[in-house]
Design a protein around this motif. Structure first.
Motif, PDB file in Angstrom:
ATOM      1  N   GLU A  95       0.824  -1.210   0.000  1.00  0.00           N
ATOM      2  CA  GLU A  95       0.000   0.000   0.000  1.00  0.00           C
ATOM      3  C   GLU A  95       0.856   1.257   0.000  1.00  0.00           C
ATOM      4  O   GLU A  95       0.412   2.309  -0.464  1.00  0.00           O
ATOM      5  CB  GLU A  95      -0.924  -0.011   1.219  1.00  0.00           C
ATOM      6  N   THR A 244      -3.728   0.514  -4.083  1.00  0.00           N
ATOM      7  CA  THR A 244      -4.609   1.104  -3.076  1.00  0.00           C
ATOM      8  C   THR A 244      -5.407   0.039  -2.332  1.00  0.00           C
ATOM      9  O   THR A 244      -5.939   0.301  -1.255  1.00  0.00           O
ATOM     10  CB  THR A 244      -5.581   2.085  -3.736  1.00  0.00           C
ATOM     11  N   LYS A 245      -5.466  -1.155  -2.930  1.00  0.00           N
ATOM     12  CA  LYS A 245      -6.235  -2.233  -2.318  1.00  0.00           C
ATOM     13  C   LYS A 245      -5.576  -3.555  -2.670  1.00  0.00           C
ATOM     14  O   LYS A 245      -5.250  -3.810  -3.829  1.00  0.00           O
ATOM     15  CB  LYS A 245      -7.680  -2.193  -2.825  1.00  0.00           C
ATOM     16  N   GLU A 260     -19.364  -5.338  -1.374  1.00  0.00           N
ATOM     17  CA  GLU A 260     -18.122  -4.753  -1.884  1.00  0.00           C
ATOM     18  C   GLU A 260     -18.305  -4.223  -3.297  1.00  0.00           C
ATOM     19  O   GLU A 260     -17.799  -3.161  -3.654  1.00  0.00           O
ATOM     20  CB  GLU A 260     -17.015  -5.807  -1.850  1.00  0.00           C
ATOM     21  N   ASP A 264     -17.909  -0.401  -4.477  1.00  0.00           N
ATOM     22  CA  ASP A 264     -16.991  -0.113  -5.570  1.00  0.00           C
ATOM     23  C   ASP A 264     -17.684   0.649  -6.697  1.00  0.00           C
ATOM     24  O   ASP A 264     -17.096   1.544  -7.313  1.00  0.00           O
ATOM     25  CB  ASP A 264     -16.386  -1.407  -6.106  1.00  0.00           C
TER      26      ASP A 264
END
Length: 363
Positions: A95, A244-245, A260, A264
């Motif tokens: 990250e 970022t993920k 999720e 998103d």
């Protein structure tokens, strides 16, 4: 292998016997003394110093036997353990790339390894609104501390791919060491022959062979050092990408996937609106320029169309006027023709009346 070593030992002994017999049949004592002085001077000047920096070899203990002893010594192997070369490829996500790189670098130094190469791409590519940063590194880690390094990587990153390749080079290593031992034994015999040689020709011949043996020894020792480095230090190809993920490593349930996915989607809509606004602000100068050019084109086209309409109206008016003139002229001609016809008819009637009158008078 044993046959080859025995063959090399026999050839070496035969060469020594030939050279010794040649030395025994050489000329007078004065010539031998001169050659011995020349040989001693050469050794004093360091021309044949096998212990110099260029030829750093370990001298073996004096042999106590013939070809069998030489063969047995040539087959000795210093290290009989397995020679394994470990190569590992790791793909990971982080990250925040900077602290992970610092942690990896410190861990490599702590374990006694080193970084062979490193390539860091800092903002050279874009994925949506995020800057893609990644790093590719080639690391050399001590083989016995590879697991400790992997624990550090697993704790600091999310590993998405890991593969390990282990190559066993024990047989190649033993073969090279056997060749090295055989050459060192031959080097020792050649040095003894040089010390007992009595003619310059014999010395030159032996020293030529000695130089060739030492060259082969250097090449073999270089190969052994390369093997030792690859065996003692495992090679790790590490690729780290900043995200970022993290990529999920386990399959999620339907409810979790729906929630999720909905989140998103909302984030995607917000990101799209933001990106459109950012794009609009960035391209305001181009948009203004396009609007100005569009207005200019519109005005020019409008003027061209108005001018064309005006010309068309003028042509229509001229055509109407021409047609009116033709119509008036036709009517005038028609009236004139009618008047002429009426006058001719009247004249004919008058002529007929006068004829009748004259006939009456005559009658």
């Amino acid at each position: 292998m044993r046959r080859r070593l025995a063959r090399l030992s026999i050839v070496g002994l035969m060469t020594g016997m030939v050279l010794l017999s040649g030395c025994g049949s050489s000329g007078g004592n004065s010539f031998m003394a001169t050659e011995e002085m020349a040989t001693e001077a050469a050794y004093d000047n360091g021309l044949y110093d096998y212990k110099s920096a260029n030829y750093d070899y370990e001298m073996e203990a004096p042999m106590a036997g013939g070809a069998d002893t030489t063969s047995s010594q040539a087959q000795e192997v210093i290290d009989t353990s397995r020679k394994l070369i470990t190569t590992m490829n790791i793909s990971a996500e982080a990250e925040n790339l900077d602290p992970v790189l610092a942690s990896v670098t410190n861990k490599v130094k702590e374990l006694g390894g080193y970084i062979e190469s490193s390539n860091i791409y800092n903002g050279s590519r874009y994925s949506g609104k995020y800057v893609t940063r990644d790093c590719s590194m080639t690391l050399r880690i001590p083989a016995d501390k590879l697991e400790a390094f992997l624990e550090t990587i697993e704790g600091a990153t999310n590993i998405t791919n890991k593969s390990t390749n282990v190559e066993d080079v024990t047989l190649q290593y033993v073969d090279i060491e056997s060749r090295k031992n055989a050459l060192k034994a031959e080097e020792k015999r050649l040095l003894e022959i040089v010390n007992t040689a009595e003619t310059v020709e014999d010395i030159i011949t032996v020293e030529d062979r000695l130089a060739d043996v030492r060259y082969q020894l250097e090449s073999i020792e270089s190969q052994l050092r390369t093997y030792d480095n690859r065996v003692n230090y495992s090679t790790v190809y590490l690729d780290i990408t900043e995200v970022t993920k993290y990529t999920p490593v386990a399959e999620k349930g339907p409810v979790e996937r729906m929630l999720e996915g909905f989140v998103d989607s909302c984030k995607s809509i917000v990101d799209t609106v933001v990106e459109v606004f950012v794009w609009f602000v960035i391209h305001i100068p181009q948009i203004i320029l396009l609007i100005v050019l569009g207005l200019i084109c519109f005005i020019v086209i409008k003027k061209i169309i108005a001018k064309s309409k005006k010309k068309a109206l003028e042509r229509a008016a001229l055509q109407a006027q021409y047609m009116n003139q033709n119509t008036v002229m036709g009517q005038t001609q028609y009236q004139n023709q009618n008047a002429a016809n009426i006058q001719a008819q009247y004249s004919n009637q008058n002529n007929a009346t006068n004829g009748q009158d004259q006939s009456n008078l005559k009658g």
